[in-house]
Write a protein that holds these residues in place. Structure first.
Motif, PDB file in Angstrom:
ATOM      1  N   VAL A  30       0.839  -1.207   0.000  1.00 31.85           N
ATOM      2  CA  VAL A  30       0.000   0.000   0.000  1.00 31.85           C
ATOM      3  C   VAL A  30       0.873   1.256   0.000  1.00 31.85           C
ATOM      4  N   GLU A  31       1.886   1.263   0.883  1.00 29.25           N
ATOM      5  CA  GLU A  31       2.783   2.422   0.963  1.00 29.25           C
ATOM      6  C   GLU A  31       3.560   2.606  -0.340  1.00 29.25           C
ATOM      7  N   GLY A  32       3.960   1.483  -0.955  1.00 34.77           N
ATOM      8  CA  GLY A  32       4.699   1.557  -2.216  1.00 34.77           C
ATOM      9  C   GLY A  32       3.868   2.194  -3.309  1.00 34.77           C
ATOM     10  N   ARG A  33       2.592   1.777  -3.410  1.00 32.21           N
ATOM     11  CA  ARG A  33       1.702   2.385  -4.415  1.00 32.21           C
ATOM     12  C   ARG A  33       1.556   3.898  -4.170  1.00 32.21           C
ATOM     13  N   ARG A  34       1.371   4.252  -2.895  1.00 30.64           N
ATOM     14  CA  ARG A  34       1.143   5.667  -2.566  1.00 30.64           C
ATOM     15  C   ARG A  34       2.365   6.520  -2.906  1.00 30.64           C
ATOM     16  N   HIS A  35       3.538   6.057  -2.514  1.00 34.48           N
ATOM     17  CA  HIS A  35       4.746   6.847  -2.781  1.00 34.48           C
ATOM     18  C   HIS A  35       5.039   6.928  -4.277  1.00 34.48           C
ATOM     19  N   PHE A  36       4.758   5.859  -5.002  1.00 34.51           N
ATOM     20  CA  PHE A  36       4.959   5.873  -6.451  1.00 34.51           C
ATOM     21  C   PHE A  36       4.051   6.909  -7.101  1.00 34.51           C
ATOM     22  N   HIS A  96      12.408   3.008 -10.889  1.00 37.75           N
ATOM     23  CA  HIS A  96      11.259   3.124  -9.983  1.00 37.75           C
ATOM     24  C   HIS A  96      10.202   2.072 -10.326  1.00 37.75           C
ATOM     25  N   TYR A  97       9.961   1.890 -11.634  1.00 37.71           N
ATOM     26  CA  TYR A  97       9.037   0.836 -12.054  1.00 37.71           C
ATOM     27  C   TYR A  97       9.557  -0.530 -11.605  1.00 37.71           C
ATOM     28  N   ALA A  98      10.866  -0.738 -11.724  1.00 42.99           N
ATOM     29  CA  ALA A  98      11.456  -2.019 -11.327  1.00 42.99           C
ATOM     30  C   ALA A  98      11.233  -2.288  -9.841  1.00 42.99           C
ATOM     31  N   CYS A  99      11.375  -1.268  -9.011  1.00 43.87           N
ATOM     32  CA  CYS A  99      11.149  -1.434  -7.563  1.00 43.87           C
ATOM     33  C   CYS A  99       9.713  -1.857  -7.286  1.00 43.87           C
ATOM     34  N   LEU A 141       1.406 -10.738  -9.970  1.00 43.30           N
ATOM     35  CA  LEU A 141       2.098 -10.738 -11.254  1.00 43.30           C
ATOM     36  C   LEU A 141       1.313 -10.024 -12.338  1.00 43.30           C
ATOM     37  N   LYS A 142      -0.015 -10.160 -12.309  1.00 49.65           N
ATOM     38  CA  LYS A 142      -0.832  -9.504 -13.317  1.00 49.65           C
ATOM     39  C   LYS A 142      -0.677  -7.987 -13.206  1.00 49.65           C
ATOM     40  N   GLU A 143      -0.729  -7.493 -11.963  1.00 45.65           N
ATOM     41  CA  GLU A 143      -0.578  -6.056 -11.748  1.00 45.65           C
ATOM     42  C   GLU A 143       0.834  -5.601 -12.127  1.00 45.65           C
ATOM     43  N   ALA A 144       1.838  -6.469 -11.840  1.00 46.33           N
ATOM     44  CA  ALA A 144       3.221  -6.134 -12.191  1.00 46.33           C
ATOM     45  C   ALA A 144       3.387  -6.041 -13.696  1.00 46.33           C
ATOM     46  N   HIS A 145       2.766  -7.014 -14.421  1.00 44.63           N
ATOM     47  CA  HIS A 145       2.860  -7.019 -15.881  1.00 44.63           C
ATOM     48  C   HIS A 145       2.183  -5.792 -16.479  1.00 44.63           C
ATOM     49  N   GLU A 146       1.006  -5.435 -15.944  1.00 44.45           N
ATOM     50  CA  GLU A 146       0.287  -4.260 -16.435  1.00 44.45           C
ATOM     51  C   GLU A 146       1.088  -2.988 -16.183  1.00 44.45           C
ATOM     52  N   LEU A 147       1.786  -2.958 -15.057  1.00 42.63           N
ATOM     53  CA  LEU A 147       2.609  -1.788 -14.740  1.00 42.63           C
ATOM     54  C   LEU A 147       3.721  -1.622 -15.772  1.00 42.63           C
ATOM     55  N   VAL A 148       4.364  -2.738 -16.158  1.00 41.59           N
ATOM     56  CA  VAL A 148       5.438  -2.664 -17.148  1.00 41.59           C
ATOM     57  C   VAL A 148       4.891  -2.264 -18.505  1.00 41.59           C
ATOM     58  N   ARG A 149       3.763  -2.868 -18.887  1.00 40.01           N
ATOM     59  CA  ARG A 149       3.176  -2.567 -20.197  1.00 40.01           C
ATOM     60  C   ARG A 149       2.669  -1.125 -20.264  1.00 40.01           C
ATOM     61  N   GLY A 150       2.302  -0.562 -19.112  1.00 38.55           N
ATOM     62  CA  GLY A 150       1.751   0.797 -19.088  1.00 38.55           C
ATOM     63  C   GLY A 150       2.791   1.885 -18.929  1.00 38.55           C
ATOM     64  N   MET A 151       4.074   1.515 -18.958  1.00 40.33           N
ATOM     65  CA  MET A 151       5.117   2.534 -18.825  1.00 40.33           C
ATOM     66  C   MET A 151       5.028   3.537 -19.975  1.00 40.33           C
ATOM     67  N   PRO A 152       5.195   4.849 -19.681  1.00 33.08           N
ATOM     68  CA  PRO A 152       5.081   5.871 -20.737  1.00 33.08           C
ATOM     69  C   PRO A 152       6.195   5.798 -21.778  1.00 33.08           C
ATOM     70  N   VAL A 153       7.283   5.132 -21.433  1.00 28.15           N
ATOM     71  CA  VAL A 153       8.376   4.923 -22.382  1.00 28.15           C
ATOM     72  C   VAL A 153       8.596   3.429 -22.545  1.00 28.15           C
ATOM     73  N   GLU A 154       9.402   3.056 -23.527  1.00 27.48           N
ATOM     74  CA  GLU A 154       9.694   1.645 -23.759  1.00 27.48           C
ATOM     75  C   GLU A 154      10.367   1.058 -22.511  1.00 27.48           C
ATOM     76  N   PRO A 155       9.832  -0.055 -21.955  1.00 25.29           N
ATOM     77  CA  PRO A 155      10.433  -0.648 -20.745  1.00 25.29           C
ATOM     78  C   PRO A 155      11.901  -1.001 -20.974  1.00 25.29           C
ATOM     79  N   ASP A 156      12.712  -0.737 -19.963  1.00 23.82           N
ATOM     80  CA  ASP A 156      14.138  -1.033 -20.074  1.00 23.82           C
ATOM     81  C   ASP A 156      14.460  -2.353 -19.391  1.00 23.82           C
ATOM     82  N   GLY A 157      15.739  -2.677 -19.338  1.00 19.18           N
ATOM     83  CA  GLY A 157      16.165  -3.943 -18.760  1.00 19.18           C
ATOM     84  C   GLY A 157      15.813  -4.089 -17.300  1.00 19.18           C
ATOM     85  N   ALA A 158      15.818  -2.975 -16.551  1.00 16.63           N
ATOM     86  CA  ALA A 158      15.503  -3.048 -15.119  1.00 16.63           C
ATOM     87  C   ALA A 158      14.069  -3.511 -14.906  1.00 16.63           C
ATOM     88  N   ALA A 159      13.126  -2.984 -15.692  1.00 20.11           N
ATOM     89  CA  ALA A 159      11.712  -3.340 -15.528  1.00 20.11           C
ATOM     90  C   ALA A 159      11.463  -4.805 -15.917  1.00 20.11           C
TER      91      ALA A 159
END
Length: 661
Positions: free
Chosen positions: A492-498, A513-516, A527-545
């Motif tokens: 919960v805290e992670g979502r809020r700070h992000f 930050h996305y990787a964290c 995992l579903k939420e994690a995958h959606e987060l990567v796919r929803g990145m405003p730029v092309e996901p990098d190696g960290a994500a």
């Protein structure tokens, strides 16, 4: 009997001309900078070539005997020697000063200059206050010299007070005073105040422009420096060598080779004699702009080279990643100073070669070269990489506790980072709490230290405390905050700070930050939420994500999504052996051994080799590396015998190794 004129611009008598010709054969001492003064009195003529306190006191005795010390001019020359010679004698200068009735502005100014040269700025400032209090006549140089006292005092309020006095006394129309105020504010980092004074000047000379440009450059504001330089070129003011040194420093910060070449051409067309400082600045600029060839061309054509020339060329090689040539140049230098040593140590430390950095530090100490804080910052970074806590502690005890080096904010940050990465979080916390002044890096370093060591609540508490200060968090702060949430399982805290990063602080999240956050979601099976987060990145996901998602799939045993993440990751970083290892471990969790073999075959076909695990220890200033099944060490037999004995003892005590894949 009245003595002849003490100084004159008319032709002196023949016997005095012969005496002056004789004296002119001797070099003029450094304290005597007035080249236009012609002294005709025999005793005072000797005074003009005085070069020691013993000689001065003999001359002063003769002047006193002749009754000349009661006159302001002879007394002022004695005072000038005491205050401006090297070394000065301000105690004797004070005695002479107190014996002068109605001292003029030159005499007061000489006292202030002397106190500045003797590193007694408070005395210089007090001297000026006496001038104001006693309503003594002052000139524009009085303000220039007292502003230099204020620079040494590092007190902005003192300089602001001088500014007020200059306004009330009507000296703001004097260019010399205006330039002095611009310089004072610029050296204090108060660029807004410096610019207001600069803009208010009714006339500007090359010193005005150069001082303001240098202020921007020194404060890491290269764009403002360049803009002002272009404005200067639009006027009739011609830049000098010092102006070009300042602008070359600004271009070095930008790393723009195109600008570098334009300014270099401008220097050539200006007809300015290229001083060694200007040529050194060119070498340094080209090196920082990534053009070793241009730096080498300037370096090779230099008629005279000093230690800074060699150091700048060495740094150019290091900046471009050619440490071998940098080291060759270092080893062949005719002279080295602390900047040279610091530069080569920093080069190895920043190139992830900490052992070489530490070894060079030992050689530097053996060469009796006293390090500066920049040296220690680089060495502490190397200690952090190597885990050399003992060396880091010795540096603190020897240099900081020993009062050899002042603990600046930057150096304190390096110590905190070193303590934390070497596992001594208590000492890191103690040092952080004792810091009288902290910057953003201080808070970031401590928040990250808490996060890495699993003290998530402490990290988040520190973050809340940081928000109550005048400092604004940056993107690195949120790496620490999100890492703390990840290590503490605080979804919960992670979502809020992000979310707060952009909505409250205006910071655009980066791949790390996305990787964290992906890592945090993965640990709790989201995992579903994690995958959606990567796919929803405003730029092309990098190696960290993608790497965080792959690792999350490995932990949760999701082969399908993990395979997709792995393929995306291999498309970005096909030569990273860690990706193949992660994918092999993912397949192994589901016992899909055929896929494990495919991954290993893929590695072999692509020529990717797994980086072997290793450990390193320091013993008596020497580093020893050990790899898996390594028998190359001279004492490997004794080492393995000792390890077997330890392992046997552990089994007797009931230790069972953890062998889960």
């Amino acid at each position: 009997m009245p003595y002849p004129d003490l100084y004159t611009t008319s032709a002196p008598p023949p016997f005095l001309r012969r005496l002056l010709r004789f004296l002119s054969a001797f070099p003029r001492p450094k304290w005597n900078s007035n080249r236009n003064l012609v002294v005709t009195h025999p005793i005072l003529s000797v005074m003009e070539s005085c070069d020691s306190m013993v000689h001065l006191k003999q001359i002063q005795a003769r002047l006193t005997t002749a009754g000349l010390m009661s006159d302001r001019f002879p007394a002022s020359r004695v005072l000038a020697f005491c205050a401006l010679s090297d070394p000065s004698d301000m105690a004797h200068a004070g005695l002479v000063f107190r014996g002068i009735s109605s001292p003029n502005p030159y005499i007061w100014n000489t006292m202030i200059r002397g106190y500045n040269r003797a590193n007694l700025p408070l005395s210089g400032f007090s001297c000026f206050r006496r001038m104001v209090r006693d309503r003594v006549e002052m000139d524009s140089r009085s303000f220039v010299f007292v502003l230099k006292s204020c620079e040494q005092l590092l007190e902005a309020s003192a300089g602001e007070g001088i500014h007020c006095v200059a306004c009330k006394a009507g000296f703001m129309s004097h260019l010399l005073v205006g330039n002095g105020l611009v310089r004072f504010y610029a050296t204090q980092g108060a660029l807004a105040s410096a610019r207001r004074v600069f803009d208010s000047l009714s006339e500007r000379d090359v010193v005005s422009w150069t001082t303001m440009i240098d202020g921007y450059s020194e404060s890491r504001k290269p764009h403002e420096a360049l803009r002002l330089f272009y404005q200067m070129l639009m006027t009739d003011t011609q830049p000098n060598g010092i102006t070009f040194v300042a602008i070359l420093s600004a271009i070095s910060q930008l790393g723009e080779l195109k600008f570098a070449k334009l300014v270099h051409d401008n220097i050539g067309r200006s007809g300015i004699d290229a001083s060694i400082n200007l040529l050194n600045a060119l070498v340094d600029m080209y090196g920082k702009c990534g053009s070793v060839a241009d730096a080498k061309e300037v370096f090779d054509e230099m008629p005279i080279k000093d230690v800074f020339s060699w150091t700048s060329m060495m740094s150019a090689y290091a900046k471009c990643g050619n440490l071998d040539l940098a080291r060759q140049l270092f080893d062949t230098m005719p002279e080295r100073n602390v900047i040279t040593w610091s530069s080569i140590i920093a080069a190895y430390s920043q190139s992830n070669q900490p052992k070489e950095a530490v070894q060079l530090f030992y050689e530097m100490i053996a060469a009796h070269v006293k390090p500066i804080d920049a040296t220690l910052v680089s060495v502490l970074s190397a200690c952090a990489m190597l885990g050399c806590l003992d060396l880091g502690r010795w540096i603190y005890e020897h240099y900081v506790d020993g009062k050899m080096i002042r603990l600046s904010v930057k150096l304190a940050n390096a110590f905190i980072d070193m303590y934390a990465k070497c596992g001594d979080i208590a000492e890191a916390t103690k040092l952080f709490d004792e810091m009288p002044e902290k910057d953003v890096v201080s808070w970031n370093t401590m928040i990250l230290a808490y996060a890495v060591h699993g003290y998530s609540k402490d990290a988040l508490f520190l973050f809340e405390h940081m928000k109550n200060t005048q400092l604004m968090p940056d993107d690195i702060t949120f790496v620490g905050v999100l890492s703390a949430c990840c290590h503490g399982g605080l979804v919960v805290e992670g979502r809020r700070h992000f979310a707060d990063m952009k909505s409250i602080f205006g910071i655009e999240p980066k791949g790390v930050h996305y990787a964290c956050l992906v890592d945090l979601f993965g640990k709790f099976g989201l995992l579903k939420e994690a995958h959606e987060l990567v796919r929803g990145m405003p730029v092309e996901p990098d190696g960290a994500a993608w790497g965080a998602l792959l690792n999350a799939c490995r932990m949760q045993g999701n082969v399908e999504l993990g395979k997709f993440a792995g393929e995306m990751l291999l498309g970005l970083e096909p030569g990273d052996s860690g990706i193949y290892v992660l994918m092999a471990n993912l397949y192994a969790t589901r016992r899909e051994w055929d896929d494990v073999k495919k991954v290993r075959k893929m590695m072999k076909e692509r020529g990717v080799k797994k980086t072997p695990g290793r450990s390193s220890i320091e013993l008596d200033g020497k580093f020893h590396d050990f790899h898996v099944a390594d028998v190359s060490h001279l004492q490997s037999k004794e080492i393995y015998t000792t390890l077997n004995n330890i392992y046997t003892q552990l089994k007797i005590e009931g230790y069972v190794p953890w062998t889960k894949c």
